[in-house]
Structure formats: C-alpha cells, structure tokens
Write an enzyme that holds these catalytic residues in place. Structure first.
Site, short mmCIF file in Angstrom:
data_model
loop_
_atom_site.label_atom_id
_atom_site.label_comp_id
_atom_site.label_asym_id
_atom_site.label_seq_id
_atom_site.Cartn_x
_atom_site.Cartn_y
_atom_site.Cartn_z
CB SER A 1 -0.88 0.00 1.25
OG SER A 1 -1.53 1.25 1.44
CE1 TYR B 1 -4.14 -1.96 5.05
CE2 TYR B 1 -3.29 0.24 4.58
CZ TYR B 1 -3.77 -0.99 4.14
OH TYR B 1 -3.87 -1.24 2.79
CE LYS C 1 -1.50 -3.80 3.53
NZ LYS C 1 -1.51 -4.97 2.62
#
Length: 262
Positions: free
Chosen positions: A136, A149, A153
């Site tokens: 991402s 997150y 990531k």
C-alpha cells in the site's frame, strides 16, 4: 509486453477487490491461476469466471500457507508467480487492541514470510521465480487513523525489500504494489479518510491489476498505480519533518471534521 502464457500463478485474497482483478488479468494473459480466499464461495466464483482452480483457506497461518502451496503445486505443477495479496485493515488509534495488532502483523507481514520460506528455496534452485506483495502507499508513507495498518504495511514493504536485496542475483524477482485509494470495500468503509484517499483519484481494482501486469515487464520493485506516490515518497525521505508537518495538518483537518460532527 510481459509473457505469462502457461505460467503457474497463485493469487491470495482473490475473492474480490484487487485480488480478483489480478486473477482475471493474469488469466487473460494466458497464465494458469490458483484463486485463494478465506471466503470459499467467493474463491470458487472467481475461479469459475476465469477457468482457474480454487483453493479456499487461510493464506496467513503456517498451516494455511503450507496447505495452499501444496495444493497449488498439485494443480499447477510449479508455482512461477506468487501474488501475496491478502490483507486486512483492523484497529484504529493508539488504543487499538492487542488482538488487532497481532492479526494485522500476521496477515499483512507474516503471511509473506511464511510463503517465501516455502517458495524461495525452489526458485533459487531453478534460478527463476516471482514474489509480488500487495502492500500500500501506507507502506511507503503512512495511514492516518490506523497504526496497525501503517506499521504492518511498512513491514510488508521492508520484507519485500530484504527479499529482493538478498535473492535478486539468484533469479528471484520481488515486487511491491503500493496504491493509494482503490475502490474496494476498505475504501468504502474509510469514513472521513475517503477524502484523503481520493486526493489523487480513486482507481478501480482493474486499473491496479493492469499496472501490476505492466510492471512484470522490467521487473521494477515498486509498482505505483498512483504515480504521485513516488514524489511523496521522495519528499518524505528528503525532508522528513516537513513531510510529517504536512501529514499532521491533514490530521488536524480530520480532527476538526470529527469535532464538527459531535
């Protein structure tokens, strides 16, 4: 153009979103595809759409990854390309619970580690293999609101970097797909962050899959469906405090919105 005709390809998290689009794109290019998803019905549906094999199950746990690799080898004979696409976004703010941290790290980082352990030795022995991580832009920049997150990531990108630096001279190609806003369920459920994610346009999963397919030709590590991310990444590295200041201003804007809704 990249030649994937006849290649054995596995796509995890392929029941919907980017994974589904990747499976469709690779099948359209002539690859033999195994579609994996935790949702068995979704995996079977996508497999039926593209004439692929469905292998439902957990692509993150040690046993789940081992089962998927074993079944995929039976169906494909050899795994040439692995798209580690399965991922989760869970846990917000500093009070995100321990179980959300554990789940994010397990699915977004350790799934790639566990798959690589099983795949890379064989690829090194034959001198060829491709490991593609759906990370991402959050893995290069950050994701406001969700530390789980952001951190996981970043970890996914870091592991992919390590894998590339360690094995590229032995025939293993490693790539990391790092999009911003993509019209998936995660985007639709992003609330106030939708405005941030939509800053540089919201792409369809098919557009991301096309960017990933195009990047197979040339083997470049970073796959940036939103080209603007490259400039943000460079700015972050060249003047980190200025970049953090800009991100904090966005956070203040989000705080103001939240305050206005109370």
């Amino acid at each position: 153009m990249p030649d994937q005709h006849g290649k054995g390809v596995v796509v995890t998290g392929a029941g919907n979103g980017i994974g589904r689009a990747l499976a469709h794109r690779m099948a359209a290019a002539g690859a033999r595809v195994v579609v994996n998803d935790l949702d068995a019905e979704a995996a079977r549906a996508v497999a039926a759409e593209i004439g692929a094999h469905a292998v439902a199950g957990d692509a993150a746990s040690p046993d789940g990854v081992a089962h998927l690799v074993e079944r995929a080898r039976v169906e494909l004979e050899a795994i040439d390309v692995w798209f580690g696409n399965a991922g989760i976004e869970r846990g917000h703010g500093l009070d995100a619970p321990e179980e959300d941290w554990a789940a994010a790290l397990d699915v977004n980082v350790m799934a790639h580690v566990r798959a690589a352990r099983l795949l890379v030795p064989g690829w090194v022995a034959r001198g060829a293999g491709r490991f593609v991580v759906t990370a991402s832009a959050a893995g290069l920049l950050t994701m406001l609101g969700s530390p789980t997150y952001s951190v996981s990531k970043h970890g996914a990108v870091a592991f992919a970097e390590w894998l590339s630096a360690t094995y590229r001279h032995r025939g293993v190609v490693v790539q990391a797909i790092c999009p911003q806003g993509v019209r998936t369920r995660m985007y639709e459920e992003a609330g106030a962050l939708k405005e941030v994610l939509a800053h540089d346009a919201v792409l369809t999963p098919e557009q991301v899959a096309e960017a990933a397919w195009q990047a197979l030709d040339g083997d470049r590590f970073l796959v940036l469906p939103h080209p603007e991310v490259g400039a943000y990444y460079a700015a972050r590295a060249s003047d980190t405090d200025r970049w953090l200041g800009g991100m904090n201003r966005v956070q203040q804007h989000l705080d103001g919105q939240a305050g206005g809704m109370r």
